[in-house]
Design an enzyme around this catalytic site. Sequence first.
Site, mmCIF file in Angstrom:
data_model
loop_
_atom_site.group_PDB
_atom_site.id
_atom_site.type_symbol
_atom_site.label_atom_id
_atom_site.label_comp_id
_atom_site.label_asym_id
_atom_site.label_seq_id
_atom_site.Cartn_x
_atom_site.Cartn_y
_atom_site.Cartn_z
ATOM 1 N N HIS A 1 10.456 -58.134 76.199
ATOM 2 C CA HIS A 1 10.926 -56.996 76.300
ATOM 3 C C HIS A 1 12.038 -56.582 76.828
ATOM 4 C CE1 HIS A 1 6.454 -55.783 76.138
ATOM 5 N NE2 HIS A 1 6.170 -56.687 76.927
ATOM 6 N N GLU B 1 -1.392 -60.936 74.469
ATOM 7 C CA GLU B 1 -1.706 -59.418 74.895
ATOM 8 C C GLU B 1 -1.331 -58.886 73.663
ATOM 9 O OE1 GLU B 1 -1.293 -57.571 79.092
ATOM 10 O OE2 GLU B 1 0.027 -59.193 78.822
ATOM 11 N N HIS C 1 2.193 -65.475 73.478
ATOM 12 C CA HIS C 1 1.175 -64.800 74.654
ATOM 13 C C HIS C 1 0.342 -63.819 73.696
ATOM 14 C CE1 HIS C 1 -0.348 -62.729 77.826
ATOM 15 N NE2 HIS C 1 0.461 -61.819 77.779
ATOM 16 N N HIS D 1 2.568 -64.445 82.751
ATOM 17 C CA HIS D 1 1.763 -63.947 83.723
ATOM 18 C C HIS D 1 0.280 -64.075 83.369
ATOM 19 C CE1 HIS D 1 1.408 -59.892 81.868
ATOM 20 N NE2 HIS D 1 2.070 -60.368 81.152
ATOM 21 N N TYR E 1 9.656 -54.345 86.529
ATOM 22 C CA TYR E 1 8.720 -55.080 85.797
ATOM 23 C C TYR E 1 8.424 -55.906 86.610
ATOM 24 C CZ TYR E 1 7.339 -57.736 81.573
ATOM 25 O OH TYR E 1 6.488 -58.189 80.656
ATOM 26 N N HIS F 1 0.711 -50.488 79.538
ATOM 27 C CA HIS F 1 -0.428 -51.395 79.847
ATOM 28 C C HIS F 1 -1.732 -50.708 80.521
ATOM 29 C CE1 HIS F 1 1.820 -54.294 77.722
ATOM 30 N NE2 HIS F 1 1.422 -55.327 78.653
ATOM 31 N N ASP G 1 0.607 -56.179 73.047
ATOM 32 C CA ASP G 1 1.858 -55.560 72.930
ATOM 33 C C ASP G 1 2.703 -56.837 72.019
ATOM 34 O OD1 ASP G 1 1.513 -57.034 75.037
ATOM 35 O OD2 ASP G 1 3.403 -56.458 76.118
ATOM 36 N N ASP H 1 7.052 -62.761 78.243
ATOM 37 C CA ASP H 1 7.227 -61.688 79.367
ATOM 38 C C ASP H 1 8.148 -62.129 80.303
ATOM 39 O OD1 ASP H 1 5.697 -59.425 77.999
ATOM 40 O OD2 ASP H 1 3.695 -60.708 78.737
#
Lengths: 52, 402
Positions: free
Chosen positions: B226, B81, B79, B146, B193, B24, B83, B165
């Site tokens: 992840h 984002e 989510h 987050h 992380y 990121h 990725d 996440d």
Amino acid sequence: MKYVCVVCGYEYDPAVGDPDGGIAPGTEFKDIPDDWVCPVCGASKSDFEPAK
Amino acid sequence: MRPVEVKKDIYWVGAVDYDIRNFHHYSRSPEGSTYNAYLVKDKKNVLFDTVNAHEFDELVKHISEIIDPESIDYIVCNHLEQDHSGALPRIVRLCKPEKIFCSPMGLKSMTNIYDTTGWPIEVVKDGDRIEIGKRHVTFLETRMLHWPDSMVSYIEEDRVLISNDAFGQNIACPQRFADECTHEQLLTAMKGYYYNIVLPYSANVLKTIARVTEMGLAIDVIAPDHGVIFRTPEDVAFVLNSYKDFAAQKPMKRAVVVYESMWGGTAKMASAVADGFEAADVPCTLINLQTCHCSDVMTAMADASAVVFGSATRNNMPMANMMACLANMKGLRPLNRVGGAFGTYGWSGEAPKMIAQALADMKFDLPAEPLKCYFNPGADDLAACRRLGEDVAAALKAKCGE
């Protein structure tokens, strides 16, 4: 009256205030300075709405 | 890689990214990462999250080994984002889903990032529950864990929590499950992380764990987006307890000395400060910002409540990597820390004071005055550095209740 941050859902409770952000318990939302930000996500005061 | 069955008819279909080192664009990922997506085969076939755009083929390959991708009925976007959502436009084109679920804030991101014209989006709110055949899925909004749009999906009948996440780790490895790795290996990745991504929202972590406990949700499996999946009672307890520990940020009796030097003087000071910690029986790690990244500092802070920062003064201020390190740390809002500042100078020497001010703004306890030395520190200067280490160590021990 309680107010909610529309970005992250944090609820401002006048009874609790936001001591870390310099807002004493007992402070009504309308009396908080305009440059105060949400203690969770940093959104501005204008991003708050009255809690339902 | 091949798809892996997590529970009957629930599959991991994500991608392992062995190449990524810059996660990121703000955190290093020295062991790579994974983008986990999950497929549930039921009356309605449901895909939970996707992968980074460049892993689209891998996702489709994995889905195709289980079902025809066109038979996917629902897509859940926990989510947005990229990725997790990068492959979404191509997946939507390929699967032509009947519904795409996201949170209210997810809708805002989804329609902002992608051209969603014609997409069958259905917004779900906190606590909404859908039936997909034999199974029910409940969505829980986890705002600021987050991002504002973050939510998790709970598959009731299988007691599987797809946690997005939360509980993630940046690890690329052939293993898909925590019980195939050591806890030591996992902890390092979990700390890295958490401290670089989740840390500012620690209060929300504790609130969310308390809420899940109050709701009485039985959890057999925690499947993050992840890293590896937690599927044994021991590992589920391990990851939940680790997150409670990380979020609590209780004092830890270890120290880190972070420094950036021009001509070696500040490096000598850093080494002497570390000697001071060790003389006081506090293990100390040195981090040189010319060779390490500011995310390495945050990861080290997962074990250390004392952090002392040293920078040479360059043009009346700390060096650039130190400025970046302090800015990065400020945003991540660490709590409960003891610190100090030092550095050499050629003519003015503002850096240590500026660092100390930055730490004071982050509510660090600063038991000693910032320490500056001219150019090439001598024996007296290095003795003062050792005392700095000892003073911060004493304050740390007091914080730890010794």
